[in-house]
Scaffold this motif. Structure first.
Motif, PDB file in Angstrom:
ATOM      1  N   ASN A 203      73.653  -9.241 -24.053  1.00 32.62           N
ATOM      2  CA  ASN A 203      73.533 -10.689 -23.885  1.00 32.62           C
ATOM      3  C   ASN A 203      73.848 -11.427 -25.178  1.00 32.62           C
TER       4      ASN A 203
ATOM      5  N   ILE B 160      77.592 -11.605 -25.655  1.00 32.12           N
ATOM      6  CA  ILE B 160      78.177 -12.651 -24.809  1.00 32.12           C
ATOM      7  C   ILE B 160      77.971 -14.017 -25.450  1.00 32.12           C
TER       8      ILE B 160
ATOM      9  N   PHE C 163      80.395 -14.552 -28.338  1.00 30.05           N
ATOM     10  CA  PHE C 163      81.747 -14.871 -27.859  1.00 30.05           C
ATOM     11  C   PHE C 163      81.854 -16.320 -27.410  1.00 30.05           C
ATOM     12  N   VAL C 164      80.877 -16.785 -26.640  1.00 34.48           N
ATOM     13  CA  VAL C 164      80.913 -18.171 -26.161  1.00 34.48           C
ATOM     14  C   VAL C 164      80.838 -19.143 -27.331  1.00 34.48           C
TER      15      VAL C 164
ATOM     16  N   THR D 291      76.675 -20.539 -22.493  1.00 37.03           N
ATOM     17  CA  THR D 291      76.025 -19.230 -22.554  1.00 37.03           C
ATOM     18  C   THR D 291      74.993 -19.090 -21.452  1.00 37.03           C
TER      19      THR D 291
ATOM     20  N   PHE E 238      76.803 -18.606 -18.070  1.00 39.45           N
ATOM     21  CA  PHE E 238      77.326 -17.240 -17.910  1.00 39.45           C
ATOM     22  C   PHE E 238      76.199 -16.249 -17.647  1.00 39.45           C
ATOM     23  N   LEU E 239      75.147 -16.314 -18.459  1.00 38.38           N
ATOM     24  CA  LEU E 239      74.048 -15.364 -18.306  1.00 38.38           C
ATOM     25  C   LEU E 239      73.328 -15.561 -16.973  1.00 38.38           C
TER      26      LEU E 239
ATOM     27  N   VAL F  65      80.007  -6.793 -13.609  1.00 41.10           N
ATOM     28  CA  VAL F  65      79.454  -7.761 -14.564  1.00 41.10           C
ATOM     29  C   VAL F  65      77.984  -8.060 -14.275  1.00 41.10           C
TER      30      VAL F  65
ATOM     31  N   VAL G  91      80.329  -3.458 -22.986  1.00 49.25           N
ATOM     32  CA  VAL G  91      80.218  -4.917 -22.919  1.00 49.25           C
ATOM     33  C   VAL G  91      80.159  -5.511 -24.322  1.00 49.25           C
TER      34      VAL G  91
ATOM     35  N   CYS H  46      83.124  -7.963 -25.847  1.00 44.36           N
ATOM     36  CA  CYS H  46      82.776  -9.330 -26.256  1.00 44.36           C
ATOM     37  C   CYS H  46      83.078  -9.566 -27.733  1.00 44.36           C
TER      38      CYS H  46
ATOM     39  N   THR I 143      85.801 -12.101 -29.301  1.00 43.69           N
ATOM     40  CA  THR I 143      85.390 -13.061 -30.335  1.00 43.69           C
ATOM     41  C   THR I 143      86.350 -13.025 -31.515  1.00 43.69           C
TER      42      THR I 143
END
Length: 287
Positions: A141, A144, A147-148, A162, A165-166, A244, A269, A273, A277
């Motif tokens: 998490n 992720i 990256f966002v 974020t 997405f989560l 995912v 993952v 990510c 990034t």
């Protein structure tokens, strides 16, 4: 990379963000531990961890929203990009600082099974397997969120995206139920996804020929597969969405199963990510 790591870690420990993150996780852990283990006398600490997976929906966006977005907004990212280290080392240093902050409440959680053992017999292997899975889920998490954060210079937008997405990953089982498992509807959905991918490629490279070629070739391959073996698409959307579905890969750990595939999944993952990034930052750097 070490300098970036120390700088980032110091920024979390000298501000309220890091402490709020630690406090929030430990607070909810204490509440669920009191309800499940102390009040209801459940001997499995994994129950508490399984109920806590929603905590990342709130804590991760708050912790990661500034990691790269703030650097970009304040133009301090130019100093990092001109430093004698690669973009990958910058991203890795920042990410490891986040993991270190997350590891603090996880280390404290490791004492909960020891506390439970004073009041009865528990499975240490199952409890610590659950803790390992929870830690890997949190690290995924965080990746992720990093990256966002690299996609925008607004901390608010980074936090909101974020969370979206989560939340989508968290609700993936419910989302997959909205789609039909029929072969034809699945094939049409994949066709629309190929078209969307071609549009995204066009917005990135501004090359109509390449984008059109990707779209046409993808649609032709899709049509051929459907004609040759239409059953291949049955339940295809559910299978893709399950990839995912982060929480589903934690289920085995929550059931005291040391899942090697789950470990490889979470590591993959994280790697994907962080790679995305690096590419996002590198693209903006050369632009």
């Amino acid at each position: 990379m070490t300098a970036v790591y120390k700088r980032e870690l110091r920024s979390y420990l000298t501000s309220m963000v890091g402490y709020l993150f630690i406090f929030f996780i430990l607070l909810l852990t204490g509440i669920y531990f009191s309800a499940y283990q102390l009040a209801a006398a459940y001997p499995k600490f994994e129950y508490t961890l399984s109920a806590l997976t929603f905590v990342f929906l709130i804590s991760v966006p708050i912790l990661t929203m500034r990691v790269l977005a703030e650097e970009r907004k304040q133009k301090t990212d130019q100093l990092l990009l001109t430093a004698p280290i690669s973009v990958g080392q910058i991203v890795l240093g920042k990410y490891l600082a986040l993991v270190t902050i997350f590891a603090i409440p996880m280390l404290i959680m490791c004492f909960y099974p020891l506390l439970m053992s004073k009041f009865g017999t528990i499975s240490f292997a199952g409890a610590y397997t659950g803790i390992l899975g929870f830690f890997l889920l949190g690290c995924a998490n965080l990746a992720i969120g990093v990256f966002v954060s690299s996609l925008t210079e607004s901390q608010v937008i980074a936090a909101v995206l974020t969370f979206v997405f989560l939340f989508a990953f968290y609700m993936m089982n419910g989302i997959s139920s909205f789609f039909s498992e029929g072969a034809l509807s699945t094939c049409i959905t994949f066709g629309l996804l190929i078209l969307a991918a071609a549009l995204i490629i066009y917005t990135m490279i501004k090359n109509l020929l390449i984008s059109a070629a990707v779209c046409v070739i993808g649609e032709i391959i899709l049509a051929i597969i459907y004609v040759v073996n239409s059953s291949f698409f049955s339940g295809g959307i559910q299978k893709v969405l399950n990839i995912v579905n982060l929480s589903s890969h934690f289920d085995n750990f929550a059931n005291s199963i040391f899942d090697i595939k789950g470990i490889l999944y979470f590591v993959s993952v994280i790697a994907v990510c962080l790679f995305l990034t690096v590419q996002s930052i590198a693209k903006r750097r050369w632009n």
